[in-house]
Enzyme design. Structure first.
Site, PDB file in Angstrom:
ATOM      1  N   PHE A 103     -18.550 -44.581  -9.449  1.00 32.04           N
ATOM      2  CA  PHE A 103     -19.701 -45.179  -8.425  1.00 32.04           C
ATOM      3  C   PHE A 103     -20.172 -43.649  -7.386  1.00 32.04           C
ATOM      4  O   PHE A 103     -20.235 -43.832  -5.972  1.00 32.04           O
ATOM      5  CB  PHE A 103     -18.105 -45.755  -7.551  1.00 32.04           C
ATOM      6  CG  PHE A 103     -17.757 -47.140  -8.469  1.00 32.04           C
ATOM      7  CD1 PHE A 103     -19.077 -47.504  -9.470  1.00 32.04           C
ATOM      8  CD2 PHE A 103     -16.180 -47.509  -8.615  1.00 32.04           C
ATOM      9  CE1 PHE A 103     -17.718 -47.790 -10.513  1.00 32.04           C
ATOM     10  CE2 PHE A 103     -16.040 -48.400  -9.045  1.00 32.04           C
ATOM     11  CZ  PHE A 103     -16.995 -49.065 -10.434  1.00 32.04           C
ATOM     12  N   GLU A 149     -14.788 -29.376 -19.008  1.00 34.12           N
ATOM     13  CA  GLU A 149     -16.218 -28.628 -18.479  1.00 34.12           C
ATOM     14  C   GLU A 149     -15.922 -27.084 -17.634  1.00 34.12           C
ATOM     15  O   GLU A 149     -15.787 -26.968 -17.044  1.00 34.12           O
ATOM     16  CB  GLU A 149     -16.939 -28.761 -16.955  1.00 34.12           C
ATOM     17  CG  GLU A 149     -17.064 -30.473 -17.100  1.00 34.12           C
ATOM     18  CD  GLU A 149     -17.978 -30.721 -15.729  1.00 34.12           C
ATOM     19  OE1 GLU A 149     -19.158 -31.726 -15.817  1.00 34.12           O
ATOM     20  OE2 GLU A 149     -17.537 -30.151 -14.710  1.00 34.12           O
ATOM     21  N   HIS A 183     -12.861 -25.343 -13.866  1.00 30.61           N
ATOM     22  CA  HIS A 183     -12.258 -26.027 -12.478  1.00 30.61           C
ATOM     23  C   HIS A 183     -11.114 -25.401 -11.983  1.00 30.61           C
ATOM     24  O   HIS A 183     -10.626 -25.963 -10.697  1.00 30.61           O
ATOM     25  CB  HIS A 183     -11.959 -27.388 -12.605  1.00 30.61           C
ATOM     26  CG  HIS A 183     -13.359 -27.645 -12.754  1.00 30.61           C
ATOM     27  ND1 HIS A 183     -14.443 -28.449 -12.313  1.00 30.61           N
ATOM     28  CD2 HIS A 183     -13.641 -28.612 -13.967  1.00 30.61           C
ATOM     29  CE1 HIS A 183     -15.109 -29.794 -12.275  1.00 30.61           C
ATOM     30  NE2 HIS A 183     -15.108 -29.223 -13.755  1.00 30.61           N
ATOM     31  N   ASP A 196      -8.954 -28.227  -7.670  1.00 27.99           N
ATOM     32  CA  ASP A 196     -10.088 -28.430  -8.276  1.00 27.99           C
ATOM     33  C   ASP A 196     -11.588 -27.195  -7.616  1.00 27.99           C
ATOM     34  O   ASP A 196     -10.267 -26.300  -7.171  1.00 27.99           O
ATOM     35  CB  ASP A 196     -11.716 -29.265  -7.924  1.00 27.99           C
ATOM     36  CG  ASP A 196     -12.266 -29.745  -8.984  1.00 27.99           C
ATOM     37  OD1 ASP A 196     -12.939 -28.638  -9.450  1.00 27.99           O
ATOM     38  OD2 ASP A 196     -11.753 -31.033  -9.294  1.00 27.99           O
TER      39      ASP A 196
END
Length: 592
Positions: A473, A381, A314, A243
């Site tokens: 989460f 993205e 990314h 990333d």
């Protein structure tokens, strides 16, 4: 307040499931379980496991490892009926026996001890399970993961329709072991209820994700995380390896990725945009040997690893290492020290044959290490503005007949898909791929919402559900969350549990394209084990039931009661967890 509820849910009988008389707390809930309430099996140091083949021994070893780690003893393993008979005779005569392949001390069982047998086998379930009796189809009991379990007469019979099924039968047996030991149980005397279970998974893909880029975790902890998956009957581990903030896999073909791209100069303090940046150099990567070690560990638990290299967005760690791959090669870059740089910092790859050669190198390197069928390419993205502002990119688009930046992103996906398909693998990407038009063979991981997963399925593509509102989460799990997390979203445990991946209104042929789903743990605000586990538990357990258990067998009131026992298991495992559930549900951990 102690909650009770009248529930009929595949149990085979009615019961008032108050905290004192919940008949089982297996998570995920089996498709059918009948609890007799008397008899059962008592597992002691003198018990024996019959495991006739390699796959049976693998499951036996997992059970023994669990018993040794959490109860302090393990059992003898025998491979044939003749060995079993000889062992039982030797125990009846008071002869001592050496525990096999367990590392435990020798066990001496007195003549008065009753010896229980845990019988493991793999065979078709048709002779044991009448589909009509259990309201199953003949195909259900052939599914990967189907099993039958019966505990009575001091014998535990565990039969898998396949090796995975036997392994999951062991997980159910483990969840039938007492956690809070009563006066009738000692740590070396475990009473298991008399029960019959017939079970299989609803979905073929049941997984959890872990981002090790924002914060890296040790190999030992990755193995613990995989054990959490195994104990919840999950079978896919999505390992997010690259990333903007780092490149976490060793690269032999491009070692500068590890020298430069694997390290960031610091980390923001607090919730984005933060209150500052620390000056601690942070990073690291997993060696090829370490990754292979994790792969083998997961395979022993019937878990496939889905590795991810996230491109063409990314990609800051890549272009910090190789500036020539950026649309602005003259502007120095470094691995990101902050989060949320989409559309704020130029982190996209520029299209060029040199870039596609690089991508061929690293994806082939990835596939050389990871043998699983799925390779994740990210494809999310990707801010188009950097391509729009680049004359070189616009020239590439014109040369290749790409009318706009959406077609360029699809072109990136197509070039990488060709690399992956050439190795006989399948590729997964996030649901932004829908915006650009799906490449043939694309498996869509739907994170922005569930509707995009259904849309992909309607288009004839396979889909994996992981919508942020129900499956992320790293977001708040209570109102006015006081721990670091993404607070723009709210996903309490009941929202996770009550999410329905495939509503009844979805046509059968579309539903067949939904492979299943997973939970995601992005680690911007989860730098160590305690905080990570605070984020995942108990939502992880709720998610497991979503993708294993048929809707008709699920019950939120019963699940809440099962969680009371599950929190005891978390304690047994040494896991951390959030306790908001007890405040919001009105349940108490005190069972007396």
């Amino acid at each position: 307040m102690i909650m009770t509820a009248m529930i009929v849910n595949g149990e085979g009988k009615r019961g008032d499931f108050g905290t004192n008389n919940l008949t089982n707390s297996i998570i995920p809930e089996p498709q059918y379980i009948y609890v007799n309430g008397t008899g059962g099996v008592t597992i002691t140091q003198g018990s024996v496991i019959l495991a006739p083949g390699c796959e049976e021994i693998n499951s036996a070893d997992f059970l023994n490892t669990y018993l040794q780690k959490y109860y302090g003893f393990s059992l003898k393993i025998v491979n044939t009926q003749a060995e079993l008979v000889a062992f039982l005779k030797s125990q009846a005569s008071g002869t001592s026996s050496t525990t096999k392949s367990s590392g435990a001390a020798n066990v001496v069982v007195s003549q008065s001890d009753e010896i229980s047998v845990i019988d493991l086998s793999i065979k078709p379930l048709g002779s044991l399970i009448d589909p009509a009796k259990f309201d199953f189809t003949a195909e259900d009991i052939k599914k990967e993961g189907a099993y039958y379990l019966k505990t009575s007469g001091n014998k535990a019979l565990l039969i898998g329709a396949n090796p995975q099924g036997l392994f999951y039968a062991v997980q159910s047996l483990i969840q039938m072991l007492p956690v809070q030991l009563s006066d009738s149980n000692s740590k070396h005397k475990l009473n298991v209820i008399d029960a019959e279970i017939a079970d299989f998974p609803r979905f073929e893909y049941r997984g959890m994700h872990l981002d090790v880029v924002r914060h890296i975790y040790s190999v030992d902890y990755i193995k613990q995380y995989i054990d959490y998956l195994a104990l919840h009957k999950m079978n896919y581990f999505h390992w997010h390896l690259t990333d903007d903030q780092g490149w976490r896999m060793e690269s032999k073909s491009h070692p500068m990725l590890n020298e430069i791209g694997s390290w960031r100069a610091g980390t923001i303090i607090g919730i984005f945009p933060g209150t500052g940046v620390d000056s601690t150099r942070y990073g690291g990567y997993y060696t090829i040997e370490q990754m292979k070690d994790v792969i083998e560990y997961a395979a022993q638990r019937y878990i496939e690893i889905v590795p991810e290299i996230d491109v063409p967005g990314h990609s800051m760690a890549i272009i910090a290492t190789y500036p020539q791959f950026s649309t602005t090669p003259h502007i120095p870059k470094e691995p990101a020290i902050t989060w949320g740089i989409y559309n704020r910092q130029n982190n996209v790859l520029a299209p060029s044959e040199a870039v596609f050669e690089f991508l061929s190198d690293v994806f082939n390197e990835l596939m050389d290490v990871f043998p699983g069928q799925y390779i994740h390419i990210g494809a999310d993205e990707c801010a188009k503005r950097w391509w729009e502002e680049s004359a070189e990119t616009q020239a590439f688009m014109k040369e290749y007949g790409l009318k706009d930046e959406n077609e360029l992103q699809k072109y990136f996906a197509k070039r990488i898909a060709d690399i992956i398909h050439a190795r006989g693998r399948k590729f997964i990407g996030w649901d932004e791929m829908l915006d650009d038009g799906l490449v043939e063979g694309a498996v869509v991981m739907s994170w922005r919402n569930a509707e995009n997963g259904i849309k992909a399925a309607e288009l004839g593509h396979k889909a994996i559900m992981t919508p942020i509102k129900y499956s992320y989460f790293n977001v708040a799990q209570k109102r006015n969350e006081d721990s670091l997390c993404h607070r723009s979203w709210y996903a309490p445990v009941d929202s996770v549990y009550l999410f329905e991946p495939v509503p009844a209104s979805v046509p059968v042929e579309v539903a067949a394209n939904v492979l299943g789903g997973q939970g995601c743990m992005w680690t911007e605000y989860f730098p160590h084990r305690q905080r990570l586990e605070y984020g995942i538990f108990p939502r992880f357990s709720a998610l497991a039931e979503v993708y294993w258990t048929l809707p008709s067998r699920k019950s939120w009131p019963k699940f809440q009661l099962k969680l009371v026992d599950q929190f005891d298991r978390y304690d047994l495992w040494g896991a951390n967890y959030a306790t908001e559930f007890f405040r919001s549900s009105g349940l108490s951990r005190n069972k007396r």
